[in-house]
Design a protein around this motif. Structure first.
Motif, PDB file in Angstrom:
ATOM      1  N   UNK A  28      -1.439  -4.147   0.529  1.00  0.00           N
ATOM      2  CA  UNK A  28      -0.012  -3.830   0.089  1.00  0.00           C
ATOM      3  C   UNK A  28      -0.008  -2.711  -0.991  1.00  0.00           C
ATOM      4  N   UNK A  29      -0.932  -2.740  -1.897  1.00  0.00           N
ATOM      5  CA  UNK A  29      -1.058  -1.403  -2.766  1.00  0.00           C
ATOM      6  C   UNK A  29      -0.928  -0.179  -1.911  1.00  0.00           C
ATOM      7  N   UNK A  30      -1.966   0.056  -0.619  1.00  0.00           N
ATOM      8  CA  UNK A  30      -1.730   1.322  -0.106  1.00  0.00           C
ATOM      9  C   UNK A  30      -0.337   1.462   0.779  1.00  0.00           C
ATOM     10  N   UNK A  31       0.297   0.364   1.282  1.00  0.00           N
ATOM     11  CA  UNK A  31       1.486   0.277   1.998  1.00  0.00           C
ATOM     12  C   UNK A  31       2.667   0.753   0.966  1.00  0.00           C
ATOM     13  N   UNK A  32       2.513   0.246  -0.110  1.00  0.00           N
ATOM     14  CA  UNK A  32       3.648   0.692  -1.271  1.00  0.00           C
ATOM     15  C   UNK A  32       3.428   2.149  -1.563  1.00  0.00           C
ATOM     16  N   UNK A  33       2.107   2.593  -1.783  1.00  0.00           N
ATOM     17  CA  UNK A  33       1.894   4.018  -2.137  1.00  0.00           C
ATOM     18  C   UNK A  33       2.432   4.915  -0.943  1.00  0.00           C
ATOM     19  N   UNK A  34       2.211   4.490   0.500  1.00  0.00           N
ATOM     20  CA  UNK A  34       2.547   5.349   1.454  1.00  0.00           C
ATOM     21  C   UNK A  34       4.248   5.584   1.552  1.00  0.00           C
ATOM     22  N   UNK A  35       4.799   4.456   1.138  1.00  0.00           N
ATOM     23  CA  UNK A  35       6.160   4.467   1.123  1.00  0.00           C
ATOM     24  C   UNK A  35       6.730   5.280  -0.137  1.00  0.00           C
ATOM     25  N   UNK A  36       6.115   4.998  -1.252  1.00  0.00           N
ATOM     26  CA  UNK A  36       6.491   6.120  -2.427  1.00  0.00           C
ATOM     27  C   UNK A  36       6.330   7.371  -1.781  1.00  0.00           C
ATOM     28  N   UNK A  37       5.210   7.695  -1.291  1.00  0.00           N
ATOM     29  CA  UNK A  37       4.770   9.171  -0.949  1.00  0.00           C
ATOM     30  C   UNK A  37       5.770   9.700   0.038  1.00  0.00           C
ATOM     31  N   UNK A  38       6.274   9.007   1.003  1.00  0.00           N
ATOM     32  CA  UNK A  38       7.433   9.111   2.030  1.00  0.00           C
ATOM     33  C   UNK A  38       8.502   9.594   1.513  1.00  0.00           C
ATOM     34  N   UNK A  39       9.061   8.727   0.229  1.00  0.00           N
ATOM     35  CA  UNK A  39      10.014   9.085  -0.499  1.00  0.00           C
ATOM     36  C   UNK A  39      10.077  10.496  -1.229  1.00  0.00           C
ATOM     37  N   UNK A  40       8.611  10.624  -1.741  1.00  0.00           N
ATOM     38  CA  UNK A  40       8.591  11.865  -2.575  1.00  0.00           C
ATOM     39  C   UNK A  40       8.603  13.014  -1.663  1.00  0.00           C
ATOM     40  N   UNK A  41       8.098  12.949  -0.390  1.00  0.00           N
ATOM     41  CA  UNK A  41       8.139  14.087   0.392  1.00  0.00           C
ATOM     42  C   UNK A  41       9.494  14.114   1.384  1.00  0.00           C
ATOM     43  N   UNK A  42      10.227  13.158   1.353  1.00  0.00           N
ATOM     44  CA  UNK A  42      11.366  13.248   2.288  1.00  0.00           C
ATOM     45  C   UNK A  42      12.868  13.608   1.190  1.00  0.00           C
ATOM     46  N   UNK A  43      12.703  12.849   0.178  1.00  0.00           N
ATOM     47  CA  UNK A  43      13.932  12.600  -0.763  1.00  0.00           C
ATOM     48  C   UNK A  43      14.582  11.481  -0.110  1.00  0.00           C
ATOM     49  N   UNK A  44      14.315  10.888   0.724  1.00  0.00           N
ATOM     50  CA  UNK A  44      15.257   9.815   1.580  1.00  0.00           C
ATOM     51  C   UNK A  44      15.241   8.430   0.622  1.00  0.00           C
ATOM     52  N   UNK A  45      16.378   8.182   0.091  1.00  0.00           N
ATOM     53  CA  UNK A  45      16.311   6.919  -0.838  1.00  0.00           C
ATOM     54  C   UNK A  45      16.030   5.672  -0.094  1.00  0.00           C
TER      55      UNK A  45
END
Length: 508
Positions: A28-45
């Motif tokens: 879950x730590x890695x999956x949450x990190x991936x989700x936050x990275x995708x937000x940072x890269x895309x700006x998609x809320x």
């Protein structure tokens, strides 16, 4: 039951329950990190909402998991003091590394991640969850290195006068061939657990949203897009983890045959040496597992799993027993055959079924589709249980298959018990720990359900913070209405206007 059996039951119950939390945290730590990275890269809320939503589940698991882990420390002193004395010099190094390096990093940086929203630059905040995720890997590796010494002792010498094993080569312990393959196998299996939880929670919300008119317009839900993304990410994690587990498990089986041939023979209940050896999918036998009454077999498969060749020879339990009696003296050196036989198959079966469900989820969500039937929900609801069960059965097989040794070839299990322990004292602590762990498990499930039941959270403040930081490459303050409230980017992270129109600073 005598004191040894009770002590083993106590260790088994507390260890298995504690291990429920380990693969969940790692994945879950890695999956949450991936989700936050995708937000940072895309700006998609949508990705920010998923980060906050599943981040809560991660934190619940961390909190309860730490409490269950504390009891493990007490068990060694209570029931296994002779074992602790024997391996203390070996275990001290990797476990100290785990506590002082891995656990320290994990606890510090997850704290910064929790309290850093809106207070530190977003890229640094993102780095904290990645450090936390990587620290869980370090922690797992050091603990597996210690456990692998019990399976395949290396880097030591026996001090006959002190009656214990002493470390001579820490590098040999850390690069134990068993640890090198057990680590990726464990991580791949852990990835399946977190992915299954994400997929199941997302499916529940998708079905709930479609069937509750008060939550959304007909045919859609306000959170349908994010949860469909989460469903697919979870399914991909389960499927990749399943493939990785199968590949690493194949390698692990060959190494296990090399260093612990009795364990591989016990996994098949193979009493006589065969060349080639079949693998049974299902067997009905006598209660002690010594004779098969009915069996469904795949020819030559066990030979391939054990040696890499379909014509390879696999030693049977009887021949290995004779060898061990010559090496170690009289005694029964075979583990509990029915337990090792069935836990091995339950491990493979549960993991394979989880991967199959994940593949179906990916197929059913292709091209924007969303499965919303009750049948789909029921199937997905079972998904988290399967990889968790596979992990549990895998560890039971690993530890039970090592019996009758605590440290293979060096220390029998009966020699590790605390002198003076009585069945009554162990039964008392076993009862207390079992009740405690049952309560903690119930609390864990209740908290997970409580935080998973609501929809996605409001992330307006965090989204504004990310846009205003100027270091994520997305929209910035100063663009009128960029954050949806027409303030021209003047709102601070708390939703109030800044004193002046200037980039947001982080002087806290």
């Amino acid at each position: 039951m005598d004191v040894i059996d009770l002590a083993r039951w106590q260790f088994g119950i507390t260890t298995v329950v504690h291990y429920f939390f380990v693969p969940f945290t790692i994945s879950m730590a890695f999956l949450v990190a991936i989700m936050q990275t995708k937000w940072m890269r895309s700006g998609d809320e949508r990705w920010l909402k998923l980060t906050k939503f599943f981040g809560k589940l991660l934190l619940v698991n961390l909190a309860v998991g730490v409490v269950t882990g504390l009891v493990q420390e007490f068990q060694f002193g209570l029931n296994w003091s002779d074992f602790s004395r024997f391996v203390g010099d070996i275990f001290g190094a990797p476990l100290a590394m785990e506590a002082l390096l891995a656990f320290y990093l994990e606890s510090v940086f997850v704290g910064v991640w929790i309290f850093g929203w809106g207070r530190i630059p977003p890229k640094i905040h993102l780095a904290t969850i990645w450090v936390t995720a990587c620290a869980t890997l370090l922690s797992a590796y050091f603990i597996l290195a210690a456990n692998s010494f019990m399976q395949n002792p290396v880097g030591y010498e026996i001090n006959e006068e002190a009656g214990r094993a002493e470390l001579t080569d820490i590098w040999a312990v850390l690069t134990n061939k068993v640890a090198l393959i057990t680590f990726p196998h464990t991580i791949m299996a852990a990835l399946m657990v977190g992915g299954a939880v994400v997929a199941a929670v997302a499916m529940w919300h998708l079905v709930k949203g479609r069937r509750d008119p008060s939550l959304a317009e007909p045919g859609a839900t306000s959170d349908a897009g994010p949860f469909r993304n989460a469903l697919r990410i979870g399914a991909v994690a389960v499927l990749l983890g399943g493939v990785g587990t199968a590949i690493t498990g194949d390698i692990q089986g060959k190494i296990m045959t090399e260093v612990q041939p009795m364990k591989m023979a016990a996994a098949e209940a193979l009493y006589e040496t065969e060349e080639p050896a079949p693998f049974s999918l299902f067997t009905v036998g006598t209660l002690d597992g010594s004779e098969a009454l009915y069996s469904i077999e795949i020819p030559q498969l066990l030979s391939f799993l054990s040696t890499g060749s379909f014509d390879g020879e696999v030693q049977g339990i009887n021949d290995i027993q004779e060898e061990y009696e010559e090496l170690y003296g009289p005694g029964d050196y075979s583990p509990n055959i029915p337990v090792t036989y069935w836990t091995f198959r339950f491990m493979v079966g549960a993991g394979g079924l989880a991967a199959a469900i994940a593949a179906w989820l990916l197929w059913s969500t292709r091209r924007g589709r969303v499965p919303t039937s009750r049948w789909a929900l029921r199937v997905t609801a079972v998904l988290p249980v399967l990889p968790l069960a596979a992990n549990t059965f895998g560890w039971i097989f690993t530890e039970m298959g090592r019996q009758p040794w605590l440290v293979f070839g060096l220390m029998p299990t009966a020699s590790g018990i605390t002198p003076g322990s009585t069945a009554g004292s162990v039964l008392a602590t076993l009862s207390v720990f079992t009740v405690l762990y049952a309560g903690l498990t119930w609390l864990w499930i209740w908290l997970l359900v409580k935080h998973a039941r609501p929809g996605l959270p409001d992330v307006s403040a965090e989204a504004r913070w990310g846009r205003r930081s100027g270091d994520d490459g997305v929209a910035h303050g100063g663009d009128d209405g960029a954050d949806g409230d027409g303030d021209g980017g003047r709102a601070g992270v708390d939703g109030q206007p800044d004193e002046e129109d200037r980039p947001l600073t982080f002087a806290y």
